[in-house]
Design a protein around this motif. Sequence first.
Motif, short mmCIF file in Angstrom:
data_model
loop_
_atom_site.label_atom_id
_atom_site.label_comp_id
_atom_site.label_asym_id
_atom_site.label_seq_id
_atom_site.Cartn_x
_atom_site.Cartn_y
_atom_site.Cartn_z
N ARG A 13 0.46 7.63 -1.60
CA ARG A 13 0.21 6.46 -2.98
C ARG A 13 0.79 5.09 -2.66
O ARG A 13 -0.02 4.43 -3.05
CB ARG A 13 1.13 6.76 -4.05
CG ARG A 13 0.58 8.09 -4.80
CD ARG A 13 1.47 8.34 -6.46
NE ARG A 13 2.92 8.57 -5.84
CZ ARG A 13 3.75 9.50 -5.56
NH1 ARG A 13 3.41 10.94 -6.23
NH2 ARG A 13 4.79 9.63 -5.82
N TRP A 14 1.46 4.92 -1.71
CA TRP A 14 2.24 3.67 -1.36
C TRP A 14 1.03 3.23 -0.18
O TRP A 14 0.44 1.61 -0.17
CB TRP A 14 3.56 3.99 -0.47
CG TRP A 14 3.47 2.24 0.80
CD1 TRP A 14 3.95 1.10 -0.37
CD2 TRP A 14 3.59 2.19 1.49
NE1 TRP A 14 4.69 0.21 0.62
CE2 TRP A 14 3.74 0.83 1.51
CE3 TRP A 14 2.94 2.56 2.61
CZ2 TRP A 14 3.97 0.86 3.23
CZ3 TRP A 14 2.99 2.61 3.52
CH2 TRP A 14 3.59 0.77 4.16
N PHE A 15 0.59 4.19 0.88
CA PHE A 15 -0.46 3.57 1.44
C PHE A 15 -1.92 3.43 0.83
O PHE A 15 -2.72 1.97 1.12
CB PHE A 15 -1.25 4.38 2.15
CG PHE A 15 -2.03 4.32 3.57
CD1 PHE A 15 -0.90 3.78 5.04
CD2 PHE A 15 -3.47 4.27 3.16
CE1 PHE A 15 -1.95 3.72 6.05
CE2 PHE A 15 -3.90 3.83 5.00
CZ PHE A 15 -2.94 3.61 5.86
N VAL A 16 -2.23 3.59 -0.01
CA VAL A 16 -3.87 3.95 -1.54
C VAL A 16 -3.47 2.03 -1.51
O VAL A 16 -4.25 1.78 -1.76
CB VAL A 16 -4.02 4.84 -1.68
CG1 VAL A 16 -5.09 4.60 -3.22
CG2 VAL A 16 -4.81 6.10 -1.75
N LYS A 17 -2.09 2.13 -2.08
CA LYS A 17 -2.24 0.99 -3.39
C LYS A 17 -2.28 -0.87 -2.32
O LYS A 17 -2.15 -1.50 -2.63
CB LYS A 17 -0.52 0.69 -3.85
CG LYS A 17 -0.17 -0.39 -4.84
CD LYS A 17 1.07 -0.28 -5.22
CE LYS A 17 1.44 -1.06 -5.66
NZ LYS A 17 2.78 -1.31 -6.45
N CYS A 18 -2.15 -0.19 -0.68
CA CYS A 18 -1.56 -1.30 -0.07
C CYS A 18 -2.81 -1.52 0.02
O CYS A 18 -3.61 -2.95 0.98
CB CYS A 18 -0.78 -1.21 1.43
SG CYS A 18 1.33 -1.29 0.70
N GLU A 19 -3.43 -0.94 1.30
CA GLU A 19 -4.72 -0.36 2.24
C GLU A 19 -6.12 -0.38 1.12
O GLU A 19 -6.91 -0.75 2.27
CB GLU A 19 -4.38 0.51 3.05
CG GLU A 19 -5.44 0.04 4.42
CD GLU A 19 -5.42 -1.22 4.87
OE1 GLU A 19 -6.07 -1.57 5.81
OE2 GLU A 19 -4.40 -1.92 4.53
N GLY A 20 -5.94 0.51 0.10
CA GLY A 20 -7.27 0.43 -0.57
C GLY A 20 -7.66 2.09 -0.43
O GLY A 20 -8.54 1.96 -1.17
N LYS A 21 -7.33 2.95 0.60
CA LYS A 21 -8.10 3.68 1.20
C LYS A 21 -7.02 5.00 1.36
O LYS A 21 -5.62 4.56 1.92
CB LYS A 21 -8.83 3.68 2.17
CG LYS A 21 -8.13 3.31 3.26
CD LYS A 21 -9.08 3.13 4.31
CE LYS A 21 -10.38 2.15 3.82
NZ LYS A 21 -10.93 1.79 5.17
#
Length: 231
Positions: A215-223
């Motif tokens: 969830r955190w990675f998607v929020k930061c990176e968009g994927k």
Amino acid sequence: MESGKQVICEKRTYSKEFDSHQHNFGQFLFPLQGSLDLQTKWQKINLNSDYCFYLPPECNHMYRSTDRNEFLILDIPNHYLPSKTESMYMKLDKQWSSIRFLLLEEARDQENITAALSDLTRYVAQKLRVSTSPSIDFIHNHYKESIRVETLAEIEHYHPVYYSSWFKQKTGKSPKAYITELRLNDAKRLLKTTSWSMSSISEEIGFENSSSFTRWFVKCEGKPPQKFRKN
């Protein structure tokens, strides 16, 4: 010797009564014995033999020592200094201890400003340009953990409200954004260069589980991290 025009390196002692002033030159304080209570607009510290402290020009400060004390003081004229400096509270590590030792040797001869003292002063001024602050060092060593702004402010002896402003001036980012960038870069490196599972990477980066990491990675990176690794 005109104050602020020439390098001064000498031992000084301080009284128990608070005094207050500012000066038109930079000043390094190296404790030799005892401690010094120092207050600036945003800092309040007790300077002891484990640390050294730099005061920039025109920084009003209050000071006193409540014990038997002796300090090595280096007054640095402006023409040695970077164009803009700020107060710095630094651990007296091996390098700073060596500098203090060399300055002590030069302080024995105050009748002559030696070439060695001038060179040492230039070296100290150069270190102001490249030295990192203790709280930023702390972030780099602990960014995988939960870090509170109050903890970082305490390391620098700043008020938390001022610390966030100071940090952004220094790095161009808020503490939260700075820490996020370090964690994200580390996560990307592990995704690109290892075959670790999402669980292993999330644990290494400091997350409780792979779901919160994703969830955190998607929020930061968009994927999602899986797609980032695949690409």
